[in-house]
Design an enzyme around this catalytic site. Sequence first.
Site, PDB file in Angstrom:
ATOM      1  N   CYS A  73       0.863  -1.178   0.000  1.00  0.00           N
ATOM      2  CA  CYS A  73       0.000   0.000   0.000  1.00  0.00           C
ATOM      3  C   CYS A  73       0.899   1.228   0.000  1.00  0.00           C
ATOM      4  CB  CYS A  73      -0.893  -0.015   1.245  1.00  0.00           C
ATOM      5  SG  CYS A  73      -1.866   1.485   1.514  1.00  0.00           S
ATOM      6  N   CYS A 183      -0.749   3.973  -6.438  1.00  0.00           N
ATOM      7  CA  CYS A 183      -1.615   3.233  -5.508  1.00  0.00           C
ATOM      8  C   CYS A 183      -1.689   1.809  -6.026  1.00  0.00           C
ATOM      9  CB  CYS A 183      -3.016   3.862  -5.463  1.00  0.00           C
ATOM     10  SG  CYS A 183      -4.241   2.895  -4.544  1.00  0.00           S
TER      11      CYS A 183
END
Length: 262
Positions: A73, A183
């Site tokens: 992440c 992302c």
Amino acid sequence: MSFNPIGIFDSGVGGTSIWKEIHSLLPLEKTIYLADSKNAPYGKKTVRDIVSLSRKNTDKLLSMGCKLIVVACNTATTNAIQELRSEYKIPFIGIEPAIKPAALKSQTKAIGILATKGTLSSALFSKTSELYTKKIKVIEIEGNGLVELIEGGKKDSLATENLLHQLLEPMLLQEIDYLVLGCSHYPYLIPTLKKILPKKVQIIDSGEAVARQTKAVLEQNHLLNGTSSAEIPEFFSNKNPMVLAELINSKEHNFPVSYMDF
């Protein structure tokens, strides 16, 4: 040599794009994936909350015997990995937007970065960006709403395509030739992105680099699995495991995906 699993966590299902690269490069390694979908997206949370959630995920993976943890992440990496490395003895692998290769290869001297607010506003992102983009025009766009659409199983929907058109327009007006995906959810948008972007625009994500780094750290720490047979990966979601299952399973394999409260 270690038979213990590699732990991977993300704010939801997006980190499976990283898991796929790791599993492809290290097929003999057992992997455990945590999708913290009930707390997605991390990108809108405070640094304190992101660190707290990252600790929670780390503690769960450690309780399951993991030998190394991949923070799949961008937001958690850029906001929490320094704290994790200082608090835990286990090796951590992080993921950052691939700004460096985009900046070095750009011919138009303009690159686009599509990321969450949490990543773009982080000190680590700012430091990396300043290091490699002194003579490059960088167009940073927050991908507001994209994670929610992917978490809702709508990555290929018309709503997602329309939102991407809207988000990418300022970048295309600046004639970018590289789009950096900041992302781990966003690689699932590549088919739609390719429909929208001119052919001259190259898309870069960090998946392969993270997998190579994972292998290198396992080797350095003598933690590679010594078996010759592949272990079945395990996947857990604390929201809707069906969305996770749809992303990782295909005709070739059907890995177990379970609900777990964590």
